[in-house]
Design a protein around this motif. Structure first.
Motif, PDB file in Angstrom:
ATOM      1  N   ALA A 106       0.720  -1.021   0.034  1.00 41.78           N
ATOM      2  CA  ALA A 106      -0.134   0.032  -0.208  1.00 41.78           C
ATOM      3  C   ALA A 106       0.948   1.239   0.076  1.00 41.78           C
ATOM      4  N   SER A 107       1.835   1.150   0.714  1.00 39.78           N
ATOM      5  CA  SER A 107       2.861   2.605   0.876  1.00 39.78           C
ATOM      6  C   SER A 107       3.486   2.526  -0.447  1.00 39.78           C
ATOM      7  N   SER A 108       3.758   1.631  -1.272  1.00 40.11           N
ATOM      8  CA  SER A 108       4.595   1.603  -2.367  1.00 40.11           C
ATOM      9  C   SER A 108       3.666   2.361  -3.667  1.00 40.11           C
ATOM     10  N   ALA A 109       2.402   1.742  -3.428  1.00 39.71           N
ATOM     11  CA  ALA A 109       1.233   2.362  -4.354  1.00 39.71           C
ATOM     12  C   ALA A 109       0.962   3.993  -4.019  1.00 39.71           C
ATOM     13  N   PHE A 110       0.938   4.128  -2.838  1.00 38.66           N
ATOM     14  CA  PHE A 110       1.013   5.605  -2.487  1.00 38.66           C
ATOM     15  C   PHE A 110       2.096   6.291  -3.012  1.00 38.66           C
ATOM     16  N   LEU A 111       3.110   5.980  -3.045  1.00 38.28           N
ATOM     17  CA  LEU A 111       4.419   6.677  -3.316  1.00 38.28           C
ATOM     18  C   LEU A 111       4.232   6.773  -4.932  1.00 38.28           C
ATOM     19  N   ARG A 112       3.917   5.858  -5.793  1.00 40.60           N
ATOM     20  CA  ARG A 112       3.632   6.059  -7.118  1.00 40.60           C
ATOM     21  C   ARG A 112       3.020   7.224  -7.173  1.00 40.60           C
ATOM     22  N   GLY A 113       1.835   7.610  -6.527  1.00 44.74           N
ATOM     23  CA  GLY A 113       0.827   8.488  -6.953  1.00 44.74           C
ATOM     24  C   GLY A 113       1.373   9.681  -6.739  1.00 44.74           C
ATOM     25  N   VAL A 114       2.147   9.885  -5.697  1.00 42.45           N
ATOM     26  CA  VAL A 114       2.694  11.193  -5.425  1.00 42.45           C
ATOM     27  C   VAL A 114       4.089  11.580  -5.669  1.00 42.45           C
ATOM     28  N   GLU A 115       4.766  10.605  -6.294  1.00 42.36           N
ATOM     29  CA  GLU A 115       6.186  10.980  -6.478  1.00 42.36           C
ATOM     30  C   GLU A 115       6.471  11.889  -7.580  1.00 42.36           C
ATOM     31  N   ARG A 116       5.774  11.888  -8.814  1.00 37.64           N
ATOM     32  CA  ARG A 116       6.052  12.747  -9.769  1.00 37.64           C
ATOM     33  C   ARG A 116       5.705  14.309  -9.265  1.00 37.64           C
ATOM     34  N   ALA A 166       5.084   4.340   7.641  1.00 44.15           N
ATOM     35  CA  ALA A 166       3.779   4.215   6.911  1.00 44.15           C
ATOM     36  C   ALA A 166       3.000   3.169   7.899  1.00 44.15           C
ATOM     37  N   ALA A 167       3.492   2.237   8.358  1.00 44.56           N
ATOM     38  CA  ALA A 167       2.624   1.342   9.111  1.00 44.56           C
ATOM     39  C   ALA A 167       2.088   1.622  10.435  1.00 44.56           C
ATOM     40  N   ALA A 168       2.640   2.787  10.918  1.00 39.64           N
ATOM     41  CA  ALA A 168       2.384   3.521  12.225  1.00 39.64           C
ATOM     42  C   ALA A 168       1.342   4.521  12.110  1.00 39.64           C
ATOM     43  N   THR A 169       1.074   4.997  10.708  1.00 38.82           N
ATOM     44  CA  THR A 169       0.176   6.117  10.506  1.00 38.82           C
ATOM     45  C   THR A 169      -0.962   5.530   9.821  1.00 38.82           C
ATOM     46  N   ALA A 170      -2.464   6.135  10.042  1.00 38.83           N
ATOM     47  CA  ALA A 170      -3.498   5.570   9.361  1.00 38.83           C
ATOM     48  C   ALA A 170      -3.318   6.170   7.924  1.00 38.83           C
ATOM     49  N   MET A 171      -3.909   5.267   7.128  1.00 40.94           N
ATOM     50  CA  MET A 171      -3.839   5.477   5.722  1.00 40.94           C
ATOM     51  C   MET A 171      -4.682   6.772   5.408  1.00 40.94           C
ATOM     52  N   VAL A 172      -5.497   7.326   6.021  1.00 42.09           N
ATOM     53  CA  VAL A 172      -6.260   8.557   5.884  1.00 42.09           C
ATOM     54  C   VAL A 172      -5.345   9.769   6.053  1.00 42.09           C
ATOM     55  N   ASP A 173      -4.364   9.303   6.783  1.00 42.68           N
ATOM     56  CA  ASP A 173      -3.224  10.654   7.217  1.00 42.68           C
ATOM     57  C   ASP A 173      -2.169  10.610   6.207  1.00 42.68           C
ATOM     58  N   TRP A 174      -1.992   9.629   5.506  1.00 41.41           N
ATOM     59  CA  TRP A 174      -0.908   9.336   4.718  1.00 41.41           C
ATOM     60  C   TRP A 174      -0.396  10.757   3.843  1.00 41.41           C
ATOM     61  N   PRO A 175      -1.394  11.503   2.867  1.00 42.15           N
ATOM     62  CA  PRO A 175      -0.971  12.569   2.282  1.00 42.15           C
ATOM     63  C   PRO A 175      -0.349  13.577   3.169  1.00 42.15           C
ATOM     64  N   ALA A 176      -1.049  14.045   4.410  1.00 40.49           N
ATOM     65  CA  ALA A 176      -0.401  14.936   5.108  1.00 40.49           C
ATOM     66  C   ALA A 176       0.844  14.550   5.816  1.00 40.49           C
ATOM     67  N   ALA A 231      -6.923  22.324   3.851  1.00 47.57           N
ATOM     68  CA  ALA A 231      -6.863  21.617   5.354  1.00 47.57           C
ATOM     69  C   ALA A 231      -5.301  20.808   5.358  1.00 47.57           C
ATOM     70  N   VAL A 232      -5.120  20.115   4.100  1.00 46.69           N
ATOM     71  CA  VAL A 232      -4.008  19.017   4.130  1.00 46.69           C
ATOM     72  C   VAL A 232      -2.891  19.970   4.034  1.00 46.69           C
ATOM     73  N   ALA A 233      -2.730  21.113   3.020  1.00 51.72           N
ATOM     74  CA  ALA A 233      -1.704  21.900   2.661  1.00 51.72           C
ATOM     75  C   ALA A 233      -1.387  22.765   4.111  1.00 51.72           C
ATOM     76  N   ALA A 234      -2.323  23.193   4.746  1.00 48.10           N
ATOM     77  CA  ALA A 234      -2.014  23.634   6.015  1.00 48.10           C
ATOM     78  C   ALA A 234      -1.517  22.878   6.975  1.00 48.10           C
ATOM     79  N   ALA A 235      -1.665  21.608   7.243  1.00 47.37           N
ATOM     80  CA  ALA A 235      -1.346  20.659   7.946  1.00 47.37           C
ATOM     81  C   ALA A 235       0.133  20.118   7.493  1.00 47.37           C
ATOM     82  N   SER A 236       0.536  20.377   6.277  1.00 45.27           N
ATOM     83  CA  SER A 236       1.772  19.940   5.729  1.00 45.27           C
ATOM     84  C   SER A 236       2.724  21.030   6.066  1.00 45.27           C
ATOM     85  N   LEU A 237       2.309  22.244   6.147  1.00 47.47           N
ATOM     86  CA  LEU A 237       3.238  23.215   6.461  1.00 47.47           C
ATOM     87  C   LEU A 237       3.075  23.776   8.131  1.00 47.47           C
TER      88      LEU A 237
END
Length: 318
Positions: free
Chosen positions: A14-24, A53-63, A111-117
């Motif tokens: 799952a974490s590998s697939a997530f990175l594929r979606g955001v790495e570009r 990644a395993a210690a973080t809920a998937m819904v929180d992976w983007p932030a 919301a996610v952009a503000a949390a990331s910063l």
């Protein structure tokens, strides 16, 4: 030892697939924010995310991922005079430029952009307003905003083959860290030793001998007790067993019995006392002195006396 959550194959996939979606998008945002130093920030963020990644809920992976990338020193404080391919970005402060890139490059909501910063939404909106292109009158220029967003997205879609190869290497290095360790091969189990077969021979032979002796004894003593063709002794089990056999009475001529019953029924019905018994209630009423009802059908015309009058006369006489 049981595998930890971080080594779960499902989590690693799952974490590998997530990175594929955001790495570009991550690579383009880092390039536009920090130039050549942005690649190192992307590599560090991918490694850190895959390890946690395993210690973080998937819904929180983007932030989580974008927070790791935005907190990299290369993006927080890029080198002075970093060149970008888009002129408008070169005029912005580093914090405001990163806030803008998270919207038009990473495609994050507020919301996610503000949390990331690490900002609240109000502070993030102020940074975004400062980074927005303005028209000649100093007002937000919507057309320039759309043009800037399209230019950033074009860079995401049109990465050079060299950058794609470099990005693939970063992905493999990051996901190799989170891949579960292969399980040690189990040692082959020793072949089961054949069990000795001599252990059951003696009990088996003993059972056969006992069965033969029992059959011989039954043949000899059973025949002696049952005799030569005669009935078995009392309590003994012979050919027919201990069942008592008794012949039933002959019922081959049931017609004669039926005729006898019919004759008896006819004689009873012809008995004159039976007719008297059938009118017993009437005779009992008459014997008690009750008046006899007048038969009005036999009375002469004009002289018929009602039955009620006859009853009143009898009562008067009494």
């Amino acid at each position: 030892m049981a595998a930890t959550a971080s080594s779960s194959p499902a989590t690693a996939n799952a974490s590998s697939a997530f990175l594929r979606g955001v790495e570009r998008r991550a690579l383009v945002v880092a390039d536009l924010q920090a130039g050549a130093a942005g690649t190192q920030a992307v590599a560090a963020a991918m490694h850190a995310f895959a390890g946690h990644a395993a210690a973080t809920a998937m819904v929180d992976w983007p932030a989580r991922f974008w927070g790791l990338l935005c907190n990299a020193p290369q993006l927080r404080a890029p080198a002075t005079g970093t060149a970008t391919s888009l002129p408008h970005l070169s005029t912005l402060q580093a914090a405001d430029r990163l806030a803008l890139l998270l919207r038009v490059g990473a495609g994050l909501d507020e919301a996610v952009a503000a949390a990331s910063l690490g900002m609240d939404i109000g502070t993030y909106r102020q940074a975004l307003a400062r980074a927005c292109p303005l028209d000649a009158k100093g007002q937000p220029d919507a057309a320039a905003w759309r043009t800037l967003a399209e230019q950033v997205q074009a860079q995401v879609r049109e990465l050079s083959p060299e950058r794609l190869r470099q990005l693939g290497q970063l992905h493999e290095a990051a996901t190799a860290k989170a891949a579960p360790a292969p399980m040690a091969a189990r040692a082959p189990r020793p072949a089961a030793r054949p069990r000795a077969r001599r252990g059951w021979l003696l009990p088996g032979l003993l059972v056969l001998v006992l069965a033969a002796v029992a059959a011989w004894w039954w043949h000899e003593h059973g025949a002696m007790r049952s005799g030569s063709g005669g009935p078995p002794a009392e309590g003994a089990l012979g050919d027919n067993g201990p069942i008592q056999v008794e012949s039933l009475p002959d019922d081959s001529a049931p017609a004669a019995a039926v005729d006898n019953h019919a004759t008896d029924d006819a004689a009873m019905l012809a008995d004159p006392e039976l007719a008297l018994a059938q009118d017993a209630d009437f005779h009992a009423w008459y014997a008690a002195g009750a008046p006899v009802p007048v038969d009005e059908s036999q009375a002469a015309p004009g002289h018929a006396e009602p039955a009620s009058a006859a009853l009143e006369t009898v009562d008067a006489e009494d």
